[in-house]
Write a protein that holds these residues in place. Sequence first.
Motif, PDB file in Angstrom:
ATOM      1  N   GLY A  23       0.818  -1.212   0.000  1.00 42.66           N
ATOM      2  CA  GLY A  23       0.000   0.000   0.000  1.00 42.66           C
ATOM      3  C   GLY A  23       0.850   1.260   0.000  1.00 42.66           C
ATOM      4  N   ARG A  27       0.906   4.205  -2.806  1.00 43.39           N
ATOM      5  CA  ARG A  27       0.767   5.617  -2.446  1.00 43.39           C
ATOM      6  C   ARG A  27       1.937   6.428  -3.013  1.00 43.39           C
ATOM      7  N   GLU A  55      -4.314   1.613  -0.154  1.00 43.86           N
ATOM      8  CA  GLU A  55      -3.033   2.211   0.223  1.00 43.86           C
ATOM      9  C   GLU A  55      -2.663   1.922   1.667  1.00 43.86           C
TER      10      GLU A  55
END
Length: 114
Positions: A23, A27, A55
Amino acid sequence: MPRQSKSLSALPSQTLAPLARLGERLRAHRFQREWTVAEASERLLCSPTTLRALEAGKPGTSIGLLAHALWLFGEIDTLDALAPAPSGLTAQRRVRRSASRPVAGTIAEDERDF
């Protein structure tokens, strides 16, 4: 409040950290493109809440959404490196086909009546 499946609540703790790292990498890709959560979620055809869950590495997010995000960030080829099949099993294996089902693209005997 959404129901959580028993399989998600029974996840070993060793699976949560890699999901969180994944995640974080997603991001980072979003930040690199300077997309807001709203912009990225619109491109992924999901809600901002779902994108934030992806994310955050929450295990309940869809694997299809993950694949879509990897494609969007130009990283879909990395999915092929996930859990490669053991080389000894795939090298010499044949796939069995049902004898009752014809092979795609062939003409059955009862169709040869011209």
